[in-house]
Design an enzyme around this catalytic site. Sequence first.
Site, short mmCIF file in Angstrom:
data_model
loop_
_atom_site.label_atom_id
_atom_site.label_comp_id
_atom_site.label_asym_id
_atom_site.label_seq_id
_atom_site.Cartn_x
_atom_site.Cartn_y
_atom_site.Cartn_z
N HIS A 11 0.85 -1.19 0.00
CA HIS A 11 0.00 0.00 0.00
C HIS A 11 0.89 1.24 0.00
O HIS A 11 1.60 1.50 0.97
CB HIS A 11 -0.92 -0.02 1.23
CG HIS A 11 -2.06 -0.97 1.07
ND1 HIS A 11 -1.87 -2.33 0.99
CD2 HIS A 11 -3.40 -0.75 0.97
CE1 HIS A 11 -3.05 -2.92 0.84
NE2 HIS A 11 -3.99 -2.00 0.83
N GLY A 54 -11.21 0.94 6.25
CA GLY A 54 -10.31 0.27 5.34
C GLY A 54 -9.67 1.20 4.31
O GLY A 54 -9.95 2.40 4.25
N HIS A 55 -8.83 0.61 3.47
CA HIS A 55 -8.07 1.39 2.48
C HIS A 55 -8.99 2.00 1.42
O HIS A 55 -10.01 1.43 1.05
CB HIS A 55 -6.98 0.53 1.83
CG HIS A 55 -7.47 -0.73 1.19
ND1 HIS A 55 -6.64 -1.78 0.93
CD2 HIS A 55 -8.69 -1.13 0.75
CE1 HIS A 55 -7.31 -2.76 0.35
NE2 HIS A 55 -8.57 -2.38 0.24
N ASN A 56 -8.62 3.17 0.96
CA ASN A 56 -9.30 3.90 -0.12
C ASN A 56 -10.71 4.38 0.25
O ASN A 56 -11.45 4.83 -0.63
CB ASN A 56 -9.39 3.05 -1.40
CG ASN A 56 -8.03 2.70 -1.96
OD1 ASN A 56 -7.50 1.64 -1.65
ND2 ASN A 56 -7.47 3.58 -2.76
#
Length: 344
Positions: free
Chosen positions: A205, A246-248
């Site tokens: 990431h 979470g991511h994004n």
Amino acid sequence: MNLSLELEVVLGKISVSKIEGKVSRSSISGIASLKNAKEGDLSFLANPKYKSEVEETNASFVLLPNDYEDSESKPDQLFIKTESPSLELAKICRLIYGELFSNKQNGVHPSAFIDESAVIEDGVSVGPFSYVGPLAHIGKNTEIMSHCHIGEKVIIGSDSYIYPGVKLLALCELGNGVILNAGVVIGSEGYGFEQVGSSHEKMPHLGKVVIEDDVEIGANSCIDRARLEETRIGAGTKIDNLVQIGHNVHIGKGCLLVAQVGVAGSVEFEDGVIVGGQAGFAGHLKVGKGARIAGQAGITKNVDPGAFLKGNPAIPVQLAHKISVLQRKLPDLFKRFAQQSDKK
């Protein structure tokens, strides 16, 4: 709580509509609920459920809504009428907090480590055993308390509070007036793996987390860095303890997320979304402006603006209530069905 807060100072900090009664004392010695307050204390009525306790309270000072007319103040008791007792109490509590915890000392504690390339602006405090990494930038009057990690190229705006044990990993950006409570982790690796045969290959990431102005994040909450671009938390959003983002993910402005909410990757919240405790969101969804999600709801589809959903899987709250009523009738329905079958 032992205080000595001058009444005149308090009244000067809040919005008062009307004052009823008289008191002989000039200072407030504590804050307590209506039921537990004693002489010298300040109490308040924020929930109509406790209206009956106003008449019996021993508090010397009582914050009341403008429309309260159920009883008159006792001798040596002051009723302070205001549009929002809860809001005015918050102002008083901030004043008390400043009195109780006014020992901030600007500068860097001898046990802290500050990389020589980091920029520390005026009025910054860095507490014991904290670390500020290369090329980090800390804005004016920000307080970093003990045992914090401020990673490489992290930017923190002015007037922010970073409580003990916070971890801000590389490249993260915070605006002004941000509050990170104890144990918060910002910029941790997102949960991303690609299955290769019988194993799982980790996906690096490389993105960051951006937190806009006036955001508060509760203790031990975690916000993952984006895979390539950014995870973003909009201005004025308030996140409770033990929340996982979470991511994004993109959270809009002025959203409220209560404890133990879980948001999977690439979810988008528009502005003003309210989410109850323990609700969960599947990945790659869009939640419309002003939507409300009840506690423990399971969100598996996009949510329309202004929707109010409940249940798992989530459905409109009115439908959920109708189903709940019908479920309570099922035992009687089956009993009657069995009786009819026996007669045949």
